[in-house]
Scaffold this motif. Structure first.
Motif, PDB file in Angstrom:
ATOM      1  N   GLN A 199       8.904   7.707  -0.403  1.00  0.00           N
ATOM      2  CA  GLN A 199       9.467   6.645   0.154  1.00  0.00           C
ATOM      3  C   GLN A 199       8.554   5.653  -0.094  1.00  0.00           C
ATOM      4  O   GLN A 199       7.227   5.706   0.006  1.00  0.00           O
ATOM      5  CB  GLN A 199       9.837   6.773   1.714  1.00  0.00           C
ATOM      6  CG  GLN A 199      10.808   7.950   2.095  1.00  0.00           C
ATOM      7  CD  GLN A 199      10.671   7.955   3.765  1.00  0.00           C
ATOM      8  OE1 GLN A 199      10.887   7.195   4.341  1.00  0.00           O
ATOM      9  NE2 GLN A 199      10.090   8.984   4.107  1.00  0.00           N
ATOM     10  N   ILE A 200       8.849   4.363  -0.303  1.00  0.00           N
ATOM     11  CA  ILE A 200       8.293   3.018  -0.059  1.00  0.00           C
ATOM     12  C   ILE A 200       8.746   2.114   0.640  1.00  0.00           C
ATOM     13  O   ILE A 200       9.953   1.940   0.709  1.00  0.00           O
ATOM     14  CB  ILE A 200       8.019   2.421  -1.790  1.00  0.00           C
ATOM     15  CG1 ILE A 200       7.527   3.302  -2.915  1.00  0.00           C
ATOM     16  CG2 ILE A 200       7.234   1.241  -1.496  1.00  0.00           C
ATOM     17  CD1 ILE A 200       7.204   2.736  -4.085  1.00  0.00           C
ATOM     18  N   MET A 201       7.836   1.702   1.694  1.00  0.00           N
ATOM     19  CA  MET A 201       8.334   0.729   2.759  1.00  0.00           C
ATOM     20  C   MET A 201       7.341  -0.597   2.406  1.00  0.00           C
ATOM     21  O   MET A 201       6.259  -0.326   2.318  1.00  0.00           O
ATOM     22  CB  MET A 201       7.992   1.146   4.073  1.00  0.00           C
ATOM     23  CG  MET A 201       8.751   2.671   4.595  1.00  0.00           C
ATOM     24  SD  MET A 201       8.497   3.122   6.228  1.00  0.00           S
ATOM     25  CE  MET A 201       6.881   4.106   5.841  1.00  0.00           C
ATOM     26  N   ILE A 202       8.481  -1.639   2.405  1.00  0.00           N
ATOM     27  CA  ILE A 202       7.709  -3.127   2.174  1.00  0.00           C
ATOM     28  C   ILE A 202       7.585  -3.674   3.970  1.00  0.00           C
ATOM     29  O   ILE A 202       9.068  -3.537   4.307  1.00  0.00           O
ATOM     30  CB  ILE A 202       8.609  -3.940   1.331  1.00  0.00           C
ATOM     31  CG1 ILE A 202       8.584  -3.268   0.032  1.00  0.00           C
ATOM     32  CG2 ILE A 202       7.904  -5.149   1.503  1.00  0.00           C
ATOM     33  CD1 ILE A 202       7.471  -3.173  -0.634  1.00  0.00           C
ATOM     34  N   LEU A 203       6.637  -3.934   4.422  1.00  0.00           N
ATOM     35  CA  LEU A 203       6.484  -4.185   5.683  1.00  0.00           C
ATOM     36  C   LEU A 203       6.217  -5.747   6.051  1.00  0.00           C
ATOM     37  O   LEU A 203       4.999  -6.031   5.766  1.00  0.00           O
ATOM     38  CB  LEU A 203       5.529  -3.393   6.525  1.00  0.00           C
ATOM     39  CG  LEU A 203       5.375  -3.530   7.981  1.00  0.00           C
ATOM     40  CD1 LEU A 203       6.754  -3.543   8.897  1.00  0.00           C
ATOM     41  CD2 LEU A 203       4.320  -2.699   8.414  1.00  0.00           C
ATOM     42  N   GLY A 204       7.206  -6.563   6.116  1.00  0.00           N
ATOM     43  CA  GLY A 204       6.909  -7.949   6.318  1.00  0.00           C
ATOM     44  C   GLY A 204       6.407  -8.180   8.077  1.00  0.00           C
ATOM     45  O   GLY A 204       6.760  -7.217   8.879  1.00  0.00           O
ATOM     46  N   HIS A 205       6.250  -9.343   8.346  1.00  0.00           N
ATOM     47  CA  HIS A 205       6.092  -9.630   9.645  1.00  0.00           C
ATOM     48  C   HIS A 205       6.192 -11.113  10.028  1.00  0.00           C
ATOM     49  O   HIS A 205       6.232 -12.076   9.051  1.00  0.00           O
ATOM     50  CB  HIS A 205       4.670  -9.122   9.990  1.00  0.00           C
ATOM     51  CG  HIS A 205       3.616  -9.950   9.260  1.00  0.00           C
ATOM     52  ND1 HIS A 205       2.929 -11.053  10.141  1.00  0.00           N
ATOM     53  CD2 HIS A 205       3.161  -9.997   8.058  1.00  0.00           C
ATOM     54  CE1 HIS A 205       1.957 -11.709   9.543  1.00  0.00           C
ATOM     55  NE2 HIS A 205       1.876 -11.031   8.262  1.00  0.00           N
ATOM     56  N   SER A 206       6.139 -11.541  11.443  1.00  0.00           N
ATOM     57  CA  SER A 206       6.471 -12.807  11.878  1.00  0.00           C
ATOM     58  C   SER A 206       5.088 -13.614  11.755  1.00  0.00           C
ATOM     59  O   SER A 206       4.027 -12.715  11.784  1.00  0.00           O
ATOM     60  CB  SER A 206       6.932 -12.762  13.134  1.00  0.00           C
ATOM     61  OG  SER A 206       6.100 -12.191  14.142  1.00  0.00           O
ATOM     62  N   GLN A 207       5.116 -14.767  11.842  1.00  0.00           N
ATOM     63  CA  GLN A 207       3.770 -15.754  11.842  1.00  0.00           C
ATOM     64  C   GLN A 207       2.904 -15.256  10.641  1.00  0.00           C
ATOM     65  O   GLN A 207       1.537 -15.182  10.644  1.00  0.00           O
ATOM     66  CB  GLN A 207       3.047 -15.244  13.158  1.00  0.00           C
ATOM     67  CG  GLN A 207       3.681 -16.156  14.509  1.00  0.00           C
ATOM     68  CD  GLN A 207       5.062 -15.633  14.782  1.00  0.00           C
ATOM     69  OE1 GLN A 207       4.992 -14.434  15.205  1.00  0.00           O
ATOM     70  NE2 GLN A 207       5.858 -16.354  15.193  1.00  0.00           N
ATOM     71  N   CYS A 208       3.587 -15.028   9.463  1.00  0.00           N
ATOM     72  CA  CYS A 208       2.572 -14.592   8.371  1.00  0.00           C
ATOM     73  C   CYS A 208       2.306 -16.086   7.876  1.00  0.00           C
ATOM     74  O   CYS A 208       2.684 -16.956   7.370  1.00  0.00           O
ATOM     75  CB  CYS A 208       3.701 -14.033   7.206  1.00  0.00           C
ATOM     76  SG  CYS A 208       2.720 -13.694   5.713  1.00  0.00           S
ATOM     77  N   GLY A 209       0.585 -15.971   7.546  1.00  0.00           N
ATOM     78  CA  GLY A 209       0.025 -16.896   7.138  1.00  0.00           C
ATOM     79  C   GLY A 209       0.295 -17.383   5.612  1.00  0.00           C
ATOM     80  O   GLY A 209       0.234 -18.231   5.090  1.00  0.00           O
ATOM     81  N   GLY A 210       0.397 -16.252   4.768  1.00  0.00           N
ATOM     82  CA  GLY A 210       0.904 -16.320   3.471  1.00  0.00           C
ATOM     83  C   GLY A 210       2.172 -17.144   3.276  1.00  0.00           C
ATOM     84  O   GLY A 210       2.201 -18.012   2.336  1.00  0.00           O
ATOM     85  N   VAL A 211       3.105 -16.777   3.898  1.00  0.00           N
ATOM     86  CA  VAL A 211       4.382 -17.079   3.892  1.00  0.00           C
ATOM     87  C   VAL A 211       4.316 -18.677   4.559  1.00  0.00           C
ATOM     88  O   VAL A 211       4.957 -19.668   3.607  1.00  0.00           O
ATOM     89  CB  VAL A 211       5.329 -16.370   4.589  1.00  0.00           C
ATOM     90  CG1 VAL A 211       6.605 -17.203   4.702  1.00  0.00           C
ATOM     91  CG2 VAL A 211       5.716 -15.063   4.020  1.00  0.00           C
ATOM     92  N   GLN A 212       3.602 -19.020   5.319  1.00  0.00           N
ATOM     93  CA  GLN A 212       3.656 -20.446   5.980  1.00  0.00           C
ATOM     94  C   GLN A 212       2.791 -21.179   4.750  1.00  0.00           C
ATOM     95  O   GLN A 212       3.203 -22.458   4.378  1.00  0.00           O
ATOM     96  CB  GLN A 212       2.715 -20.431   7.098  1.00  0.00           C
ATOM     97  CG  GLN A 212       3.253 -19.811   8.482  1.00  0.00           C
ATOM     98  CD  GLN A 212       2.457 -19.708   9.625  1.00  0.00           C
ATOM     99  OE1 GLN A 212       1.470 -20.119   9.574  1.00  0.00           O
ATOM    100  NE2 GLN A 212       2.991 -19.075  10.299  1.00  0.00           N
ATOM    101  N   GLY A 213       1.736 -20.647   3.857  1.00  0.00           N
ATOM    102  CA  GLY A 213       1.052 -21.156   2.877  1.00  0.00           C
ATOM    103  C   GLY A 213       2.235 -21.429   1.932  1.00  0.00           C
ATOM    104  O   GLY A 213       2.188 -22.739   1.012  1.00  0.00           O
ATOM    105  N   CYS A 214       3.153 -20.608   1.444  1.00  0.00           N
ATOM    106  CA  CYS A 214       3.852 -20.940   0.511  1.00  0.00           C
ATOM    107  C   CYS A 214       5.038 -21.939   0.710  1.00  0.00           C
ATOM    108  O   CYS A 214       5.362 -22.751  -0.147  1.00  0.00           O
ATOM    109  CB  CYS A 214       4.773 -19.423   0.256  1.00  0.00           C
ATOM    110  SG  CYS A 214       6.022 -19.780  -0.870  1.00  0.00           S
TER     111      CYS A 214
END
Length: 216
Positions: free
Chosen positions: A102-117
């Motif tokens: 299995q490969i799990m991609i785990l994203g999350h809320s309040q992600c600084g990287g996404v906010q930077g994007c």
């Protein structure tokens, strides 16, 4: 001479506490892992964010997960161009050598990287547009995802949608690796897209049939 400093005393004290308790109580298991080698059940690709504690979320023990962390839990597309690709190398090792199922991609809320994007793509972070910005060039992976959510009016909804788009981008890019694609098609490897709300503690899983994230 390398510019290093002694480890802070507080960390040394915490290490000795772990060695005297957790390690001592599980010494046989640690020895077995060391001598027999690792046989993780799954690979988890998560964000570097210190608030996302992968093993705690799943109650995992040592040796259970092969974990790779980077900014915004992104997987780049397969690009065998001779350059250094840490995430791609980790995926290759997990699939071809460790044979994870299995490969799990785990994203999350309040992600600084996404906010930077979001800030970069909307023109509010010119420093990330500079060619020498490692963060900016990494977050270019998510530019197409931002284009898909940019018209969402509510800021919080748009950021959450972009966080989930980062998970989907990684899932799509995983399938560009021939060894991943063949393992998935053979039924030897399963891919999972997850998003963790770090405020509520909820975990959502991407459902391909409905094309949405649903609470587990």
């Amino acid at each position: 001479m390398r510019k290093t400093q002694p480890l802070p005393g507080s960390l040394i004290q915490r290490y000795h506490g772990w060695k005297a308790t957790t390690f001592a109580e599980n010494a046989a298991w640690y020895r077995r892992l060391a001598l027999d080698g690792q046989r993780p059940r799954a690979m988890v690709i998560s964000c570097c964010d210190s608030r996302v504690h992968v093993t705690s979320i799943f109650g995992a023990e040592q040796g259970e997960f092969f974990i790779h962390r980077n900014i915004a839990n992104l997987v780049p597309p397969c690009e065998p161009d001779g350059l250094r690709h840490g995430t791609s190398a980790a995926v290759e090792y997990a699939v071809t050598s460790l044979k994870v199922s299995q490969i799990m991609i785990l994203g999350h809320s309040q992600c600084g990287g996404v906010q930077g994007c979001e800030a970069m793509c909307s023109g509010h972070a010119p420093e990330l547009e500079k060619p020498e910005s490692f963060v900016g060039r990494w977050m270019d992976l998510l530019r197409p995802g931002w284009e898909e959510v940019r018209d969402i009016a509510d800021d919080a909804e748009r950021l959450e949608a972009l966080e989930k788009r980062a998970v989907l981008t990684s899932l799509d890019n995983l399938m560009t690796f021939p060894f991943v694609k063949s393992a998935v098609e053979a039924g030897d490897l399963a891919l999972h897209g997850l998003w963790n709300d770090i405020v509520a503690g909820t975990l959502e899983s991407y459902d391909a049939q409905s094309d949405r994230f649903v609470v587990i």
